[in-house]
Every structure is written in C-alpha cells, then in structure tokens.
Motif scaffolding. Structure first.
Motif, PDB file in Angstrom:
ATOM      1  N   MET A  52    -118.096   1.427  27.055  1.00 49.93           N
ATOM      2  CA  MET A  52    -119.054   0.976  28.061  1.00 49.93           C
ATOM      3  C   MET A  52    -118.834   1.760  29.349  1.00 49.93           C
ATOM      4  N   SER A  53    -119.918   1.998  30.066  1.00 53.19           N
ATOM      5  CA  SER A  53    -119.844   2.827  31.260  1.00 53.19           C
ATOM      6  C   SER A  53    -119.590   1.949  32.485  1.00 53.19           C
ATOM      7  N   PHE A  54    -118.451   2.158  33.119  1.00 57.49           N
ATOM      8  CA  PHE A  54    -118.152   1.439  34.351  1.00 57.49           C
ATOM      9  C   PHE A  54    -118.805   2.150  35.531  1.00 57.49           C
ATOM     10  N   PRO A  55    -119.344   1.401  36.470  1.00 61.02           N
ATOM     11  CA  PRO A  55    -119.956   2.042  37.640  1.00 61.02           C
ATOM     12  C   PRO A  55    -118.903   2.658  38.547  1.00 61.02           C
ATOM     13  N   GLU A  56    -119.351   3.572  39.394  1.00 55.06           N
ATOM     14  CA  GLU A  56    -118.462   4.223  40.345  1.00 55.06           C
ATOM     15  C   GLU A  56    -117.811   3.206  41.272  1.00 55.06           C
ATOM     16  N   ALA A  57    -118.488   2.096  41.500  1.00 54.08           N
ATOM     17  CA  ALA A  57    -117.935   1.049  42.352  1.00 54.08           C
ATOM     18  C   ALA A  57    -116.670   0.433  41.756  1.00 54.08           C
ATOM     19  N   VAL A  58    -116.472   0.619  40.449  1.00 49.15           N
ATOM     20  CA  VAL A  58    -115.265   0.129  39.781  1.00 49.15           C
ATOM     21  C   VAL A  58    -114.243   1.251  39.611  1.00 49.15           C
ATOM     22  N   THR A  59    -114.697   2.388  39.076  1.00 51.49           N
ATOM     23  CA  THR A  59    -113.755   3.469  38.783  1.00 51.49           C
ATOM     24  C   THR A  59    -113.192   4.116  40.046  1.00 51.49           C
ATOM     25  N   GLY A  60    -113.997   4.200  41.100  1.00 53.67           N
ATOM     26  CA  GLY A  60    -113.510   4.794  42.346  1.00 53.67           C
ATOM     27  C   GLY A  60    -112.352   4.018  42.953  1.00 53.67           C
ATOM     28  N   PRO A  61    -112.535   2.711  43.221  1.00 49.00           N
ATOM     29  CA  PRO A  61    -111.415   1.915  43.738  1.00 49.00           C
ATOM     30  C   PRO A  61    -110.230   1.855  42.778  1.00 49.00           C
ATOM     31  N   ALA A  62    -110.499   1.853  41.461  1.00 51.77           N
ATOM     32  CA  ALA A  62    -109.402   1.821  40.489  1.00 51.77           C
ATOM     33  C   ALA A  62    -108.551   3.082  40.595  1.00 51.77           C
ATOM     34  N   LEU A  63    -109.207   4.241  40.776  1.00 47.43           N
ATOM     35  CA  LEU A  63    -108.455   5.477  40.924  1.00 47.43           C
ATOM     36  C   LEU A  63    -107.644   5.465  42.215  1.00 47.43           C
ATOM     37  N   ALA A  64    -108.259   4.992  43.298  1.00 48.35           N
ATOM     38  CA  ALA A  64    -107.546   4.921  44.576  1.00 48.35           C
ATOM     39  C   ALA A  64    -106.342   3.988  44.474  1.00 48.35           C
ATOM     40  N   LEU A  65    -106.520   2.847  43.796  1.00 49.71           N
ATOM     41  CA  LEU A  65    -105.416   1.900  43.621  1.00 49.71           C
ATOM     42  C   LEU A  65    -104.322   2.504  42.754  1.00 49.71           C
ATOM     43  N   SER A  66    -104.704   3.219  41.691  1.00 52.67           N
ATOM     44  CA  SER A  66    -103.721   3.856  40.824  1.00 52.67           C
ATOM     45  C   SER A  66    -102.883   4.866  41.604  1.00 52.67           C
ATOM     46  N   LYS A  67    -103.546   5.696  42.428  1.00 53.45           N
ATOM     47  CA  LYS A  67    -102.823   6.685  43.233  1.00 53.45           C
ATOM     48  C   LYS A  67    -101.886   5.998  44.220  1.00 53.45           C
ATOM     49  N   ALA A  68    -102.350   4.902  44.829  1.00 50.90           N
ATOM     50  CA  ALA A  68    -101.519   4.189  45.797  1.00 50.90           C
ATOM     51  C   ALA A  68    -100.290   3.588  45.123  1.00 50.90           C
ATOM     52  N   LEU A  69    -100.472   2.990  43.950  1.00 51.72           N
ATOM     53  CA  LEU A  69     -99.350   2.381  43.241  1.00 51.72           C
ATOM     54  C   LEU A  69     -98.336   3.432  42.795  1.00 51.72           C
ATOM     55  N   LEU A  70     -98.834   4.570  42.308  1.00 50.06           N
ATOM     56  CA  LEU A  70     -97.919   5.632  41.886  1.00 50.06           C
ATOM     57  C   LEU A  70     -97.184   6.221  43.079  1.00 50.06           C
ATOM     58  N   LEU A  71     -97.871   6.349  44.222  1.00 48.22           N
ATOM     59  CA  LEU A  71     -97.194   6.831  45.429  1.00 48.22           C
ATOM     60  C   LEU A  71     -96.082   5.874  45.846  1.00 48.22           C
TER      61      LEU A  71
END
Length: 354
Positions: free
Chosen positions: A289-308
């Motif tokens: 299923m295709s997630f909207p950018e409103a979901v994938t964008g914040p998810a990527l930002a959160l992933s980068k923050a958690l890894l940092l």
C-alpha cells in the motif's frame, strides 16, 4: 552528582546493565532523564552545526559524543545513555522500512541488480580480508563491509546489534563509525567529480554513486549534484541497497550464531533480530500500500533523529583511551571496502550500464 564507582555499572551498546554485588534494579522514568537530556542536547548541537556548516550530521554527532565521553562516568547518566543506544537504535532501523519498496528494487532490472550484488559482495570480501590481514578479526570486517555495502552508519549500528560487544569491543565500533562517516563525506564530493571527468552518462553516474557512496542522503545528494537524471537513478540504486539491510543482517546473525553451542541455542541460530523483522514488516506493508508523503516524510525524519541519538549515546559511552589503543588498523577494513566498492561499481557502470 557523584562519580561512578568501579563496581557500579558496566554496560555494552545494548544497555545490559550489571551490578556486581546486588540484584539489578529496574530504573525509574526519572532515572533515564539526565542521560537522555545530555544526549538530546548534544544531538541538537550536531544538527545545528550540520545545517549551518554543511558537515555530515552523523560525523558531527560522533565527534561531539566522543568529546563528551566523560559524561558516561557520571552515575546518573548511565540509564539514559544505555536506553538511547539500545532502543533508539532499534526503533530507527525499523522505521527505515517505510523508505523502500520491493517495486523500487525490481525497477533496477536484473542486470543492474546483479551488478549491485557484485559490488556489495566485493565490499564485504575486501573488508573481511583486510581485517584478517591486519589482525582485526572477521567481526571488524563484517562491520566495515556491511556499513560500506548497505547504508553507512545505519547498517553499522544494525550489524553491531547482532555482533555484540563480546565479539567486537565498543572502541573499534566507534572507530568504524568515524571511518564510514568520513569515507561517505569524501565520496559524496569526489565520486560525482570523477564521473564528470571521465565523461559518464547520467545513468552510469547514477549507478556509480548510488552503488558506492555509503550514506543514503549523501549518495542521493551527490548524484543530484551531477544531474537530476543521475539523482533519480541513484535513488533507486541506493534504496535497493537499503532494502538488503534486513537479509544481510539476518544472514550475519545466522552465521555468527553457528558458533554458539549449548542447549536452547538452535532457535537463536535461525531467528533474526526483532528490529530487522520489524523492518521487513514495514517494507512489506509499504510495498502493498502506498503511504502518503505526510507519513513517510516524518517517519524518515524520526528515523534519522533516533539513529543520531543512538550514535551520540554510543560515542559518549566510548572510552577515548581504548579508541587510541585500537589504532590505525581498525580503519583498514573500512578503507579497503570503500576503495574496492568504488572500483567495482565504476567498472560495472562503465561496462554494463547503458
């Protein structure tokens, strides 16, 4: 605040805490706050410096964390730093599953995908052979090869999650993180310039950069600095590498698990880490299923923050004396893997990519 006594806490990256003479006590929520606050402030400083001066954020986080390694000797920071290095790491890896789909991997075509696998296998082989050559052991080679072949610091963190401190000490892990961050930063600037100098097409440059630059953001950014077409191709190639994170970490866990004997170890030999299973689940859902950018964008930002945060916490818990003891040999596997992955990717891009 009092300094930590010699017998109080000892912990590895995953936050297992032990007390020598007493039963372990589960920390309260308030016990986590000092370490998390210190880690958060250092991460914000790294983000600010990266935004204003253009340095790789992971590298800055590592350097700031290492400079503040004295913090880990303060007793009240132990629980928070352990929590960040363990749980933030795993949550960040899981969220990466929302950034790639099976369709993106299939879009490469079988020939380009086969070439990409050759690049990845070459990086692993070079790192393992170089590690053995300088006496660093196969675990150092696996870590360096995986970080080079897949997605830089994120892959290194995931692989260290299955290698463990009992096989590879935290000082060498920190050196590997510094090495992959430096190599990726150099590659982001150098590889597009090399591709331009030898007259590569957009498609060839996109494959070269996407297949050989370690960090995802730097691979995509470097390719877009070449051209928009090269950036689009590099994005697909790089995401295909990210998609291999789960299978490779699972295979490494299985490989290393074969060395563990004893009753009840059979399941450990075949079971992948839960956070890699979570990565696969999100990847599969994102493919169906295709997630909207409103979901994938914040998810990527959160992933980068958690890894940092996980990288900063890990660096804070590293002992600088052990880093010095690790010496230049700890960087050799990363250097070998980086050079070989670039040379092999260059050859494949020149010969096999139209």
């Amino acid at each position: 605040m009092s300094r930590q006594s010699d017998s109080f806490y000892s912990g590895d990256l995953f936050g297992e805490l032990h007390q020598a003479d007493a039963e372990p006590v589960r920390p309260r929520l308030a016990d986590y706050l000092p370490g998390l606050i210190v880690c958060g402030v250092a991460s914000l400083a790294a983000a600010w410096l990266a935004e204003h001066y253009g340095f790789p954020i992971i590298l800055l986080g590592l350097l700031i964390g290492l400079a503040m390694s004295f913090v880990s000797t303060i007793e009240i920071t132990a629980a928070g730093l352990d929590f960040a290095s363990r749980h933030f790491l795993r949550a960040g890896i899981v969220l990466l599953g929302l950034q790639v789909t099976f369709a993106q991997v299939a879009a490469l075509g079988w020939l380009a995908f086969a070439g990409l696998l050759v690049v990845m296998v070459s990086a692993f082989a070079a790192a393992i052979l170089a590690a053995r050559w300088v006496g660093e052991g196969q675990e150092s080679g696996i870590l360096a090869g995986g970080a080079t072949a897949i997605c830089g610091a994120s892959a290194a963190l995931a692989l260290y999650g299955v290698i463990g401190r009992d096989r590879l000490d935290q000082a060498r892990f920190s050196v590997a993180l510094v090495g992959v961050a430096l190599a990726s930063a150099i590659a982001m600037s150098a590889y597009p310039a090399i591709a331009q100098a030898i007259g590569m097409s957009d498609k060839q440059a996109g494959f070269l950069i996407g297949a050989s630059v370690h960090d995802a953001a730097q691979a995509i950014g470097g390719a877009y600095s070449y051209s928009d077409a090269a950036g689009a191709d590099a994005t697909v190639v790089k995401l295909a590498r990210v998609a291999m994170l789960g299978p490779i970490v699972a295979l490494v866990a299985l490989w290393l698990g074969r060395g563990q004997g004893g009753a009840g170890s059979a399941w450990r030999k075949v079971a992948m880490p839960w956070f890699i299973a979570g990565f696969f689940v999100l990847l599969a859902i994102n493919s169906l299923m295709s997630f909207p950018e409103a979901v994938t964008g914040p998810a990527l930002a959160l992933s980068k923050a958690l890894l940092l945060l996980a990288v900063v916490a890990t660096a804070m818990r590293s002992q600088l004396g052990l880093l010095v003891d690790a010496g230049w040999r700890a960087l050799v596997p990363m250097g070998a893997a980086s050079v070989v992955s670039f040379v092999v990717a260059l050859a494949i891009a020149w010969v096999a990519v139209a």
